[in-house]
Motif scaffolding. Sequence first.
Motif, PDB file in Angstrom:
ATOM      1  N   LEU A  75       0.828  -1.208   0.000  1.00 42.89           N
ATOM      2  CA  LEU A  75       0.000   0.000   0.000  1.00 42.89           C
ATOM      3  C   LEU A  75       0.864   1.260   0.000  1.00 42.89           C
ATOM      4  O   LEU A  75       0.568   2.225  -0.723  1.00 42.89           O
ATOM      5  CB  LEU A  75      -0.914  -0.012   1.229  1.00 42.89           C
ATOM      6  CG  LEU A  75      -2.054  -1.052   1.208  1.00 42.89           C
ATOM      7  CD1 LEU A  75      -2.823  -1.014   2.522  1.00 42.89           C
ATOM      8  CD2 LEU A  75      -2.998  -0.802   0.036  1.00 42.89           C
ATOM      9  N   VAL A  76       1.926   1.265   0.801  1.00 46.04           N
ATOM     10  CA  VAL A  76       2.806   2.437   0.839  1.00 46.04           C
ATOM     11  C   VAL A  76       3.454   2.670  -0.525  1.00 46.04           C
ATOM     12  O   VAL A  76       3.519   3.804  -1.022  1.00 46.04           O
ATOM     13  CB  VAL A  76       3.871   2.247   1.942  1.00 46.04           C
ATOM     14  CG1 VAL A  76       4.932   3.333   1.846  1.00 46.04           C
ATOM     15  CG2 VAL A  76       3.227   2.283   3.317  1.00 46.04           C
ATOM     16  N   ILE A  77       3.894   1.596  -1.141  1.00 48.57           N
ATOM     17  CA  ILE A  77       4.517   1.737  -2.461  1.00 48.57           C
ATOM     18  C   ILE A  77       3.514   2.263  -3.473  1.00 48.57           C
ATOM     19  O   ILE A  77       3.830   3.130  -4.311  1.00 48.57           O
ATOM     20  CB  ILE A  77       5.108   0.384  -2.901  1.00 48.57           C
ATOM     21  CG1 ILE A  77       6.277  -0.011  -1.992  1.00 48.57           C
ATOM     22  CG2 ILE A  77       5.577   0.445  -4.351  1.00 48.57           C
ATOM     23  CD1 ILE A  77       6.847  -1.375  -2.287  1.00 48.57           C
ATOM     24  N   SER A  78       2.268   1.785  -3.418  1.00 51.07           N
ATOM     25  CA  SER A  78       1.249   2.236  -4.359  1.00 51.07           C
ATOM     26  C   SER A  78       0.949   3.716  -4.172  1.00 51.07           C
ATOM     27  O   SER A  78       0.844   4.478  -5.150  1.00 51.07           O
ATOM     28  CB  SER A  78      -0.019   1.394  -4.173  1.00 51.07           C
ATOM     29  OG  SER A  78       0.236   0.021  -4.400  1.00 51.07           O
ATOM     30  N   VAL A  79       0.785   4.153  -2.919  1.00 47.03           N
ATOM     31  CA  VAL A  79       0.484   5.569  -2.651  1.00 47.03           C
ATOM     32  C   VAL A  79       1.617   6.475  -3.132  1.00 47.03           C
ATOM     33  O   VAL A  79       1.388   7.519  -3.760  1.00 47.03           O
ATOM     34  CB  VAL A  79       0.213   5.766  -1.145  1.00 47.03           C
ATOM     35  CG1 VAL A  79       0.127   7.249  -0.807  1.00 47.03           C
ATOM     36  CG2 VAL A  79      -1.070   5.056  -0.743  1.00 47.03           C
ATOM     37  N   ILE A  80       2.838   6.059  -2.867  1.00 46.29           N
ATOM     38  CA  ILE A  80       3.979   6.867  -3.302  1.00 46.29           C
ATOM     39  C   ILE A  80       4.039   6.944  -4.826  1.00 46.29           C
ATOM     40  O   ILE A  80       4.295   8.009  -5.403  1.00 46.29           O
ATOM     41  CB  ILE A  80       5.282   6.282  -2.723  1.00 46.29           C
ATOM     42  CG1 ILE A  80       5.293   6.437  -1.200  1.00 46.29           C
ATOM     43  CG2 ILE A  80       6.502   6.957  -3.332  1.00 46.29           C
ATOM     44  CD1 ILE A  80       6.501   5.796  -0.529  1.00 46.29           C
ATOM     45  N   SER A  81       3.758   5.830  -5.493  1.00 51.67           N
ATOM     46  CA  SER A  81       3.818   5.809  -6.952  1.00 51.67           C
ATOM     47  C   SER A  81       2.746   6.719  -7.547  1.00 51.67           C
ATOM     48  O   SER A  81       3.015   7.516  -8.463  1.00 51.67           O
ATOM     49  CB  SER A  81       3.652   4.374  -7.461  1.00 51.67           C
ATOM     50  OG  SER A  81       4.657   3.534  -6.950  1.00 51.67           O
TER      51      SER A  81
END
Length: 438
Positions: free
Chosen positions: A318-324
Motif C-alpha cells: 500500500l505504501v509503495i502504491s500511494v507513493i507511486s
Amino acid sequence: SNNGESSCYIEENVPFKLIPLYKNYYTLELNGSLDREKTPEYNITITAIDKGSPPLSAIKTLYLKIVDINDNPPQFSKATYNVYVRENNPPGYVIHTVEAKDPDWNQNAQVTYSIVPGYVGESLISTYVSINPDNGNVYALRSFDYEAFREFSMVVKAVDGGSPPLSANATVNIFIQDENDNYPKILYPMSSDEAPVGIEIVPLLADANYLVTKVVAVDADSGQNAWLSYQLLKATDPSLFIVGYHTGEIRTSRPVLVKEPVKQIIYIIVKDNGQPSHSSTASVTIFVTDSDNFPQPLLDDIKPSENGDKDSNLTLYLVISVISVSALFLCFIIIIFIIKFQRRRQSSLLNPAFVDYNLGHPSNCDESEPMRHSQPPCIQRAYLTSNSGRSEFQFMRPYGLDAMSGNAITVSDKSEPSPDNAFYGDSNAISQVRSFIK
C-alpha cells in the motif's frame, strides 16, 4: 747383469695396472671405473724386485683420493608420505618432516627443499602449507577445517647444490581428521529466533503410541561425532509422551484422557556421540483438544508471525502504491504547468501589445498657420515588443487637409493595417511624412 734388472707389480684388487714403458720405467693406468660414493680413496702398493739371487725387493705405497662430481640426485626416504592432521590445528603447527639425502660430497650433497606450486580447490597451496628449505619441516599456515575439505596433496622438491643441480620429488598426502567441533543443528522444530517453536495438536482420546511429531536434527561432523540421540529433558506431564532415542519421534505413552491439560510443553535434548559431547535443545508445544472445536483466536495467537508477515507485506504494498500514484500526479501537474507557460510565452511573442494614444490636439499642433488652417490632430502609436511595426515607437502623424496645399492626407501603417481608421491611406508612411515636411 741380472742383478741390475728389476720388475714391478701391484695388487690385483684395485682398478689400476702398471704398464712397462722403457727399461725400468712404468706407468700407472686406470683399469676400471671409479665411484667415489663406493670407494672414496685408494692405497696402491707397488712392489719392485730384482732378478739377483737371492732377489731383493722394495715397496712403495701411493695414496689416491677420488674427487667428487655431482652425479647423484637427492633421494627421499619415501616416494609418498601420508600425513594425518587433526582439524582446528594452530597456524604454524609442524605437520611432518620430509628428508632427502644426497650421496655426493660437500657442496654437491647440500639439499634444499621447496613446494611445487599447486592448488587446493581454487586457492594456491602456498596459502595452506610451507616448508623449511633447510630441514624439510612442513608447517600449516592456517587452521584446517574437516567440514571444508578432508584431504589435499602437495609435491615437495629436493634440489642439490651441484652444477648442474639435480633434483627429486616426493608426494605428501595430508588427511584432515575430524574433531567434535559442531553442535547438533535442529531442523524441526525451528529455533525461536527464526520462527515460533514447534506447535502440534493431539486429539482427545488418542491411543497410546500415537505419533505427535518428529524432531529432526543433523550434525556437520562425521563418524561417531555425528551420531545423534534424542531424550526427553522436561515436560508438563512426563508420563504422557515418550521420545525415540535414535529417531526423535514424539509419541504418546498412554491413551490421552479428557482431563489432560490443554497445553503441554515438552523439551527434547539432542546429543552427539563425540568427546566431549555437544547438545542442543528443542521445545514443542502440544495442545490436547478436539481439532473440530479448536478455537480460532487461540490458533491465531499460536501462529502470529504468519499473519504478521502478511500484514506487513500488505502495508508495504500500500505504501509503495500511494507513493507511486503521488509521484505520477506531481509529474502530471508539472508537465501541465510547463506546457501552459510555453504557450503563453509564444503567444506574447507572436501577438505584440499595441497602444494607441489619441492625444487630441496638442498645444504645438493647435497653432494657426497664415492661411488660418488649423493643424490636424496628431496620432501617437507605440509598440511595446521588439520588431513591432519595424520600430519601438511611431511618431505623430497628422491627418486631414494639408496645411500648405489643402489636399487630404491619409496615413497607413504597413505593419498593422487598421480598417476602422478612415484617415489611413495605402501609401508608405515615410513618404507621406516627407511630403508633409515639404
